[in-house]
Design a protein around this motif. Sequence first.
Motif, mmCIF file in Angstrom:
data_model
loop_
_atom_site.group_PDB
_atom_site.id
_atom_site.type_symbol
_atom_site.label_atom_id
_atom_site.label_comp_id
_atom_site.label_asym_id
_atom_site.label_seq_id
_atom_site.Cartn_x
_atom_site.Cartn_y
_atom_site.Cartn_z
ATOM 1 N N ARG A 186 0.837 -1.209 0.000
ATOM 2 C CA ARG A 186 0.000 0.000 0.000
ATOM 3 C C ARG A 186 0.867 1.252 0.000
ATOM 4 O O ARG A 186 0.584 2.214 -0.717
ATOM 5 C CB ARG A 186 -0.928 -0.003 1.214
ATOM 6 C CG ARG A 186 -2.062 -0.977 1.025
ATOM 7 C CD ARG A 186 -3.236 -0.641 1.933
ATOM 8 N NE ARG A 186 -4.352 -1.531 1.632
ATOM 9 C CZ ARG A 186 -5.012 -2.222 2.538
ATOM 10 N NH1 ARG A 186 -4.676 -2.117 3.799
ATOM 11 N NH2 ARG A 186 -6.002 -2.991 2.181
ATOM 12 N N GLU A 205 3.370 9.893 -9.789
ATOM 13 C CA GLU A 205 2.577 10.094 -11.002
ATOM 14 C C GLU A 205 1.894 11.463 -10.969
ATOM 15 O O GLU A 205 1.747 12.109 -11.997
ATOM 16 C CB GLU A 205 1.539 8.975 -11.162
ATOM 17 C CG GLU A 205 2.137 7.614 -11.422
ATOM 18 C CD GLU A 205 2.935 7.547 -12.718
ATOM 19 O OE1 GLU A 205 4.176 7.542 -12.627
ATOM 20 O OE2 GLU A 205 2.340 7.502 -13.804
ATOM 21 N N MET A 220 -1.405 -4.837 -10.041
ATOM 22 C CA MET A 220 -1.306 -3.378 -10.003
ATOM 23 C C MET A 220 -0.092 -2.892 -10.792
ATOM 24 O O MET A 220 -0.171 -1.934 -11.565
ATOM 25 C CB MET A 220 -1.204 -2.889 -8.553
ATOM 26 C CG MET A 220 -2.453 -3.051 -7.735
ATOM 27 S SD MET A 220 -3.883 -2.198 -8.416
ATOM 28 C CE MET A 220 -3.689 -0.570 -7.721
ATOM 29 N N MET A 221 1.049 -3.558 -10.599
ATOM 30 C CA MET A 221 2.266 -3.120 -11.280
ATOM 31 C C MET A 221 2.144 -3.312 -12.794
ATOM 32 O O MET A 221 2.580 -2.470 -13.579
ATOM 33 C CB MET A 221 3.487 -3.885 -10.741
ATOM 34 C CG MET A 221 3.867 -3.475 -9.335
ATOM 35 S SD MET A 221 4.156 -1.697 -9.238
ATOM 36 C CE MET A 221 4.225 -1.410 -7.501
ATOM 37 N N ALA A 248 -0.145 -0.631 -14.136
ATOM 38 C CA ALA A 248 0.544 0.664 -14.145
ATOM 39 C C ALA A 248 1.488 0.749 -15.343
ATOM 40 O O ALA A 248 1.537 1.761 -16.035
ATOM 41 C CB ALA A 248 1.310 0.849 -12.839
ATOM 42 N N LEU A 294 -4.525 11.683 -15.932
ATOM 43 C CA LEU A 294 -4.257 10.655 -14.922
ATOM 44 C C LEU A 294 -5.365 9.608 -14.915
ATOM 45 O O LEU A 294 -6.538 9.922 -15.104
ATOM 46 C CB LEU A 294 -4.174 11.293 -13.529
ATOM 47 C CG LEU A 294 -2.906 12.074 -13.197
ATOM 48 C CD1 LEU A 294 -3.160 13.033 -12.060
ATOM 49 C CD2 LEU A 294 -1.778 11.119 -12.846
ATOM 50 N N ASP A 345 -6.874 6.750 -12.395
ATOM 51 C CA ASP A 345 -6.878 6.163 -11.053
ATOM 52 C C ASP A 345 -7.251 4.698 -11.168
ATOM 53 O O ASP A 345 -8.213 4.362 -11.856
ATOM 54 C CB ASP A 345 -7.919 6.874 -10.179
ATOM 55 C CG ASP A 345 -7.279 7.851 -9.224
ATOM 56 O OD1 ASP A 345 -6.193 8.355 -9.574
ATOM 57 O OD2 ASP A 345 -7.848 8.108 -8.151
ATOM 58 N N ASP A 380 -7.931 -3.911 -0.410
ATOM 59 C CA ASP A 380 -8.089 -2.774 -1.323
ATOM 60 C C ASP A 380 -6.736 -2.180 -1.692
ATOM 61 O O ASP A 380 -5.925 -1.902 -0.813
ATOM 62 C CB ASP A 380 -8.945 -1.686 -0.656
ATOM 63 C CG ASP A 380 -10.304 -2.215 -0.261
ATOM 64 O OD1 ASP A 380 -10.843 -3.033 -1.026
ATOM 65 O OD2 ASP A 380 -10.819 -1.820 0.799
ATOM 66 N N LEU A 381 -6.521 -1.980 -2.975
ATOM 67 C CA LEU A 381 -5.274 -1.395 -3.459
ATOM 68 C C LEU A 381 -5.593 -0.230 -4.386
ATOM 69 O O LEU A 381 -6.494 -0.334 -5.214
ATOM 70 C CB LEU A 381 -4.457 -2.455 -4.213
ATOM 71 C CG LEU A 381 -4.123 -3.727 -3.434
ATOM 72 C CD1 LEU A 381 -3.572 -4.795 -4.342
ATOM 73 C CD2 LEU A 381 -3.140 -3.431 -2.316
ATOM 74 N N GLN A 382 -4.865 0.874 -4.218
ATOM 75 C CA GLN A 382 -5.118 2.052 -5.041
ATOM 76 C C GLN A 382 -3.824 2.676 -5.515
ATOM 77 O O GLN A 382 -2.869 2.770 -4.765
ATOM 78 C CB GLN A 382 -5.875 3.112 -4.229
ATOM 79 C CG GLN A 382 -7.369 2.921 -4.238
ATOM 80 C CD GLN A 382 -7.954 3.051 -2.856
ATOM 81 O OE1 GLN A 382 -7.396 3.768 -2.045
ATOM 82 N NE2 GLN A 382 -9.040 2.365 -2.601
ATOM 83 N N THR A 383 -3.819 3.090 -6.768
ATOM 84 C CA THR A 383 -2.711 3.907 -7.262
ATOM 85 C C THR A 383 -3.212 4.701 -8.450
ATOM 86 O O THR A 383 -4.392 4.628 -8.796
ATOM 87 C CB THR A 383 -1.478 3.054 -7.615
ATOM 88 O OG1 THR A 383 -0.348 3.908 -7.719
ATOM 89 C CG2 THR A 383 -1.647 2.300 -8.915
ATOM 90 N N ARG A 384 -2.339 5.490 -9.071
ATOM 91 C CA ARG A 384 -2.741 6.215 -10.272
ATOM 92 C C ARG A 384 -1.570 6.291 -11.227
ATOM 93 O O ARG A 384 -0.418 6.154 -10.837
ATOM 94 C CB ARG A 384 -3.311 7.596 -9.940
ATOM 95 C CG ARG A 384 -2.382 8.526 -9.287
ATOM 96 C CD ARG A 384 -2.919 9.952 -9.144
ATOM 97 N NE ARG A 384 -4.364 10.104 -9.064
ATOM 98 C CZ ARG A 384 -4.968 11.263 -8.796
ATOM 99 N NH1 ARG A 384 -4.240 12.334 -8.570
ATOM 100 N NH2 ARG A 384 -6.266 11.368 -8.758
ATOM 101 N N VAL A 385 -1.918 6.476 -12.506
ATOM 102 C CA VAL A 385 -0.906 6.442 -13.551
ATOM 103 C C VAL A 385 -1.066 7.663 -14.443
ATOM 104 O O VAL A 385 -2.192 8.021 -14.795
ATOM 105 C CB VAL A 385 -1.060 5.167 -14.416
ATOM 106 C CG1 VAL A 385 0.048 5.093 -15.442
ATOM 107 C CG2 VAL A 385 -1.085 3.935 -13.550
ATOM 108 N N ALA A 386 0.040 8.284 -14.811
ATOM 109 C CA ALA A 386 0.020 9.369 -15.787
ATOM 110 C C ALA A 386 0.521 8.795 -17.110
ATOM 111 O O ALA A 386 1.706 8.503 -17.233
ATOM 112 C CB ALA A 386 0.922 10.519 -15.334
#
Lengths: 155, 169
Positions: free
Chosen positions: A59, A69, B65-66, B69, B143, B145, B159-165
């Motif tokens: 996380r 990002e 996730m990786m 991304a 972006l 999400d 729960d896993l969250q990230t964001r990518v540009a």
Amino acid sequence: MMIPGRDREQVANCSTAAAGFTLIEVIITLTVGALLMAVILPYLGTTVTRSGEPLTNLRNTLSIYRTMENMSADYRSRQAGNTLDLVALQGDIGAEGTDRSNGYGDYHVLENRFILFDGADQETAAGGSQHVLKVTIRPVTFGATFTTLFTDELP
Amino acid sequence: MRDNPINQTPRLSGNRGFSLLELILVLALLGFLGLAGTMGFVHFSRGFVFARETTATTAKGQLAMMRMAKELQSLSAASTATPTRIVYTALRAGVEENHELRLVGASLLLDNQVLVDQVSGLVFSYHNDYNAGASAWSADTRLIDISLSLQGPDAIDIDLQTRVAPRNM
């Protein structure tokens, strides 16, 4: 009527031959056993008690990735709007060695400085040149470290 | 007293057994200890299995996730972009490739290959700036999400969250 001396001898013999455990012996055994368990249990228990760490680590890593990002998106916005100023971006990211909490996210700044690459592609001090900004951040607690280079080149 | 044979006989015989009371006490104590020990062991085993399954689910989530991304970072255009499906063009080493990420049931598919199963929730949302709220996909989107929930052991969601540009838009 028994001879006192013989009486004593018999009692002594008897008690050694058919002796049970004395209270002291039982207490010592239980104490030693309990101590052993107390020593062993934490080691057995770490698999359970520290089992949340991989998830926390992931996380944190995803969160710092998100922060990076955000910085990249901000950089690209400034690039697209022709308002790119690496010195201003450096100021927004924050001083090296500080914990930041802002629109980008929560992070710790490890590196935020201008660099150059010499003829052998080795990183060197910028010496006043402000064309390549190197940013390295990590989560405030623990997790992965991310590095990005921002240049003042326009697309 | 010491000279009384009636008093002495039991002590001297050496064959004196346990009294009923002693036996009952010992059995009760052993039973209690055994019960406590068994319960402790059962709890420990359950905790161990739970921890192992959580770690396995976490590893699957990390991989998914990786990969997502990396995929979305090279995105140059998208023809469909909904909360559970993205059909996009990726630009890698100057070559354009077409790919698709979508949720079908509890599986997240990348080009019809299962990237991760046990999915209990997946939401892609799109933002025009890092401090802007979500909006529909457009050419101004900067972006993406990613919010992924995986079904862990004991019906617990991870729960896993990230964001990518995306770099190539």
